[in-house]
Design an enzyme around this catalytic site. Structure first.
Site, PDB file in Angstrom:
ATOM      1  N   ASP A 129       5.055   6.712  59.380  1.00  0.00           N
ATOM      2  CA  ASP A 129       4.048   7.723  59.713  1.00  0.00           C
ATOM      3  C   ASP A 129       2.634   7.332  59.294  1.00  0.00           C
ATOM      4  O   ASP A 129       1.667   7.890  59.819  1.00  0.00           O
ATOM      5  CB  ASP A 129       4.411   9.055  59.055  1.00  0.00           C
ATOM      6  CG  ASP A 129       5.589   9.722  59.744  1.00  0.00           C
ATOM      7  OD1 ASP A 129       5.643   9.640  60.985  1.00  0.00           O
ATOM      8  OD2 ASP A 129       6.446  10.286  59.053  1.00  0.00           O
ATOM      9  N   HIS A 184      10.131   6.491  51.025  1.00  0.00           N
ATOM     10  CA  HIS A 184      11.252   6.597  51.950  1.00  0.00           C
ATOM     11  C   HIS A 184      12.544   6.613  51.166  1.00  0.00           C
ATOM     12  O   HIS A 184      12.662   5.905  50.163  1.00  0.00           O
ATOM     13  CB  HIS A 184      11.253   5.418  52.937  1.00  0.00           C
ATOM     14  CG  HIS A 184      11.999   5.734  54.190  1.00  0.00           C
ATOM     15  ND1 HIS A 184      13.363   5.577  54.282  1.00  0.00           N
ATOM     16  CD2 HIS A 184      11.573   6.210  55.388  1.00  0.00           C
ATOM     17  CE1 HIS A 184      13.732   5.951  55.493  1.00  0.00           C
ATOM     18  NE2 HIS A 184      12.686   6.344  56.190  1.00  0.00           N
TER      19      HIS A 184
HETATM   20  N1  ACO Z   1       3.568   9.987  47.070  1.00  0.00           N
HETATM   21  C1  ACO Z   1       3.661   9.980  45.725  1.00  0.00           C
HETATM   22  N2  ACO Z   1       4.814   9.887  45.062  1.00  0.00           N
HETATM   23  C2  ACO Z   1       5.937   9.785  45.793  1.00  0.00           C
HETATM   24  C3  ACO Z   1       5.921   9.768  47.191  1.00  0.00           C
HETATM   25  C4  ACO Z   1       4.669   9.885  47.836  1.00  0.00           C
HETATM   26  N3  ACO Z   1       4.587   9.896  49.181  1.00  0.00           N
HETATM   27  N4  ACO Z   1       7.176   9.671  47.658  1.00  0.00           N
HETATM   28  C5  ACO Z   1       7.966   9.624  46.572  1.00  0.00           C
HETATM   29  N5  ACO Z   1       7.229   9.700  45.440  1.00  0.00           N
HETATM   30  C6  ACO Z   1       7.706   9.678  44.057  1.00  0.00           C
HETATM   31  C7  ACO Z   1       8.168  11.077  43.657  1.00  0.00           C
HETATM   32  O1  ACO Z   1       7.132  11.833  43.093  1.00  0.00           O
HETATM   33  C8  ACO Z   1       9.261  10.733  42.659  1.00  0.00           C
HETATM   34  O2  ACO Z   1       8.644  10.342  41.454  1.00  0.00           O
HETATM   35  P1  ACO Z   1       9.326  10.677  40.032  1.00  0.00           P
HETATM   36  O3  ACO Z   1      10.645   9.962  40.052  1.00  0.00           O
HETATM   37  O4  ACO Z   1       8.348  10.146  39.045  1.00  0.00           O
HETATM   38  O5  ACO Z   1       9.484  12.172  39.995  1.00  0.00           O
HETATM   39  C9  ACO Z   1       9.922   9.489  43.266  1.00  0.00           C
HETATM   40  O6  ACO Z   1       8.894   8.866  44.022  1.00  0.00           O
HETATM   41  C10 ACO Z   1      11.121   9.812  44.168  1.00  0.00           C
HETATM   42  O7  ACO Z   1      10.663  10.727  45.160  1.00  0.00           O
HETATM   43  P2  ACO Z   1      11.630  11.720  45.953  1.00  0.00           P
HETATM   44  O8  ACO Z   1      10.799  12.742  46.649  1.00  0.00           O
HETATM   45  O9  ACO Z   1      12.730  12.212  45.057  1.00  0.00           O
HETATM   46  O10 ACO Z   1      12.283  10.705  46.990  1.00  0.00           O
HETATM   47  P3  ACO Z   1      13.168  11.101  48.238  1.00  0.00           P
HETATM   48  O11 ACO Z   1      13.975   9.926  48.561  1.00  0.00           O
HETATM   49  O12 ACO Z   1      13.874  12.395  48.028  1.00  0.00           O
HETATM   50  O13 ACO Z   1      12.062  11.412  49.363  1.00  0.00           O
HETATM   51  C11 ACO Z   1      10.446  11.213  51.019  1.00  0.00           C
HETATM   52  C12 ACO Z   1      11.663  10.572  50.361  1.00  0.00           C
HETATM   53  C13 ACO Z   1      10.760  12.676  51.370  1.00  0.00           C
HETATM   54  C14 ACO Z   1      10.140  10.485  52.304  1.00  0.00           C
HETATM   55  C15 ACO Z   1       9.256  11.141  50.029  1.00  0.00           C
HETATM   56  O14 ACO Z   1       8.937   9.792  49.770  1.00  0.00           O
HETATM   57  C16 ACO Z   1       8.051  11.892  50.538  1.00  0.00           C
HETATM   58  O15 ACO Z   1       7.955  13.103  50.362  1.00  0.00           O
HETATM   59  N6  ACO Z   1       7.069  11.179  51.195  1.00  0.00           N
HETATM   60  C17 ACO Z   1       5.902  11.833  51.757  1.00  0.00           C
HETATM   61  C18 ACO Z   1       6.239  12.443  53.101  1.00  0.00           C
HETATM   62  C19 ACO Z   1       6.439  11.381  54.160  1.00  0.00           C
HETATM   63  O16 ACO Z   1       5.654  10.470  54.331  1.00  0.00           O
HETATM   64  N7  ACO Z   1       7.535  11.567  54.926  1.00  0.00           N
HETATM   65  C20 ACO Z   1       7.863  10.680  56.054  1.00  0.00           C
HETATM   66  C21 ACO Z   1       9.052   9.829  55.756  1.00  0.00           C
HETATM   67  S1  ACO Z   1       9.417   8.749  57.142  1.00  0.00           S
HETATM   68  C22 ACO Z   1      10.080   9.775  58.304  1.00  0.00           C
HETATM   69  O17 ACO Z   1      10.759  10.699  57.992  1.00  0.00           O
HETATM   70  C23 ACO Z   1       9.791   9.541  59.697  1.00  0.00           C
END
Ligand code: ACO
Length: 376
Positions: free
Chosen positions: A313, A259
């Site tokens: 989720d 998140h």
């Molecule tokens: N699984 C594995 N690794 C993850 C995940 C995940 N679900 N989420 C973040 N990371 C890691 C990324 O790979 C990244 O690693 P790195 O720094 O080594 O490259 C780091 O954590 C930061 O991730 P970002 O994607 O840059 O974080 P951001 O804040 O932009 O994204 C998001 C947040 C989009 C929710 C992300 O965590 C994600 O894609 N999660 C999966 C989709 C999801 O569950 N979305 C629902 C969110 S709740 C809602 O909207 C209702």
């Protein structure tokens, strides 16, 4: 020129009095009330009143608000024919985005943006999204439509229209709790979308339509469907650890984790985990819950140091499955709930509006001569 913040991370885009999040401590409050209090004691209707009015209703106010919602359950004349002309294989998120937009054409004053008019339009959408979803599901399944029952709550009535019979009280209650938990969440992407759109003084229907388009994305509300797809892909409890580690090794995201704001456990996931466990036991889906718990344990060892925990989720997928919802209605059910929050934010935006129009850091070329077609 200040540096651009990719994804607007850390940028404060507006003030709000609706919901508060402390991502470090895992706190979420609606109008100052912790989400756990509301999940334990409130209902969806009462929570929406709270979000729209900034306070809890008294008994008479709640009864009047509930009656206003219920009398709008049925669709305006002409909407049903429109719905029954849609392709049966249309995806429900595309259907609901399009049909919320279409609702504006059944409103004689769709552009009225004074606060009482905005509330009235919000009620139209809030009451009719469940009807549109249930009608569409029965139509695409070749089943007769089931008319709304004004004696039932939003959660009870949705399950009734969907399944053609009264839901078990535990199932209706579980859905109601899910709607409370999903109703609002600060400046999430879809809420921000709604507020940006409304800042042009457009209209409530356009704002909610745009927000639905945003929520659909797999990085936002669409993740609950992604979680269920993943759970179905994992053949057994024993195969779970390898599945998760393989995905992480490929830098794939695990749906339902991570998140932008929470760097600790999402407080909504805390409640949903308990709900999912209870419902899974009640419906013979304990193996699904155990698989989910195993994914959480593997993620805790593999990536919790990065501040990645289950989000709203993750356990809502198991919960919705146990309630008996079809997979492609998971994200649309999120829409039912979030209309409450989106509308509250649209009203707040219009109460003290200024057009959203950020700057951008241009990195392209300058002063380029136009090359005629013959010379390219
Ligand atoms: N699984 C594995 N690794 C993850 C995940 C995940 N679900 N989420 C973040 N990371 C890691 C990324 O790979 C990244 O690693 P790195 O720094 O080594 O490259 C780091 O954590 C930061 O991730 P970002 O994607 O840059 O974080 P951001 O804040 O932009 O994204 C998001 C947040 C989009 C929710 C992300 O965590 C994600 O894609 N999660 C999966 C989709 C999801 O569950 N979305 C629902 C969110 S709740 C809602 O909207 C209702």
């Amino acid at each position: 020129m200040p540096m651009a913040s990719k994804g607007l991370e850390g940028i404060v885009a507006a003030e709000t009095k609706i919901s508060f999040i402390d991502g470090e401590k895992g706190v979420l409050e609606y109008i100052g009330i912790p989400i756990g209090e509301l999940a334990s004691h409130s209902t969806f209707e009462e929570t929406v009143f709270l979000l729209w009015n900034g306070r809890l209703p008294n008994k008479a106010e709640l009864a009047a608000f509930t009656a206003e919602i219920r009398k709008r359950y049925e669709l305006p004349a002409g909407m049903e024919q429109r719905l029954l002309a849609l392709p049966r294989d249309a995806k429900p998120m595309h259907m609901i985005r399009t049909m919320v937009s279409a609702l504006s054409m059944h409103d004689h004053t769709p552009d009225a943006n004074d606060i009482p008019s905005l509330r009235s339009k919000a009620l139209n959408i809030l009451a009719r999204v469940p009807t549109l979803l249930a009608y569409f599901h029965r139509y695409r399944s070749g089943m007769p439509l089931v008319r709304p029952d004004v004696n039932l709550s939003v959660a009870e009535n949705f399950l009734y229209m969907l399944n053609g019979e009264r839901a078990k009280p535990t199932m209706a209650k579980a859905l109601d709790v899910c709607l409370v938990l999903h109703a609002d969440h600060g400046f999430n992407n879809s809420t921000f979308t709604a507020r940006v759109l409304m800042s042009t003084q457009s209209d409530m229907y356009s704002a909610i339509t745009a927000a639905i388009g945003s929520l659909k994305g797999p990085l936002h509300g669409g993740a609950n469907e992604g979680v269920m797809v993943m759970l179905n892909e994992i053949p057994s409890l024993e195969a779970t650890e390898k599945y998760v580690l393989d995905k992480l090794a490929k830098k794939d995201k695990i749906m339902g984790f991570g998140h932008r704001i929470y760097k600790s456990y999402d407080p909504r996931a805390t409640h949903l985990q308990v709900l999912a466990k209870d419902l899974a036991a009640e419906t013979g889906n304990s193996s699904l819950f155990e698989k989910s718990k195993k994914i959480e344990d593997v993620m805790a060892t593999a990536v919790a140091a990065k501040g990645i925990y289950p989000n709203v989720d993750f356990y809502s997928a198991t919960t919705y499955h146990c309630i008996g919802l079809p997979l492609d209605l998971f994200t649309p059910v999120f829409v039912i709930a979030r209309v409450g929050g989106w509308a509250a934010h649209v009203i707040e935006q219009m109460s003290d509006n200024r057009l959203f129009r950020p700057d951008v850091d241009y990195k392209g070329p300058h002063g380029v001569k136009y090359t005629p077609m013959s010379a390219r």
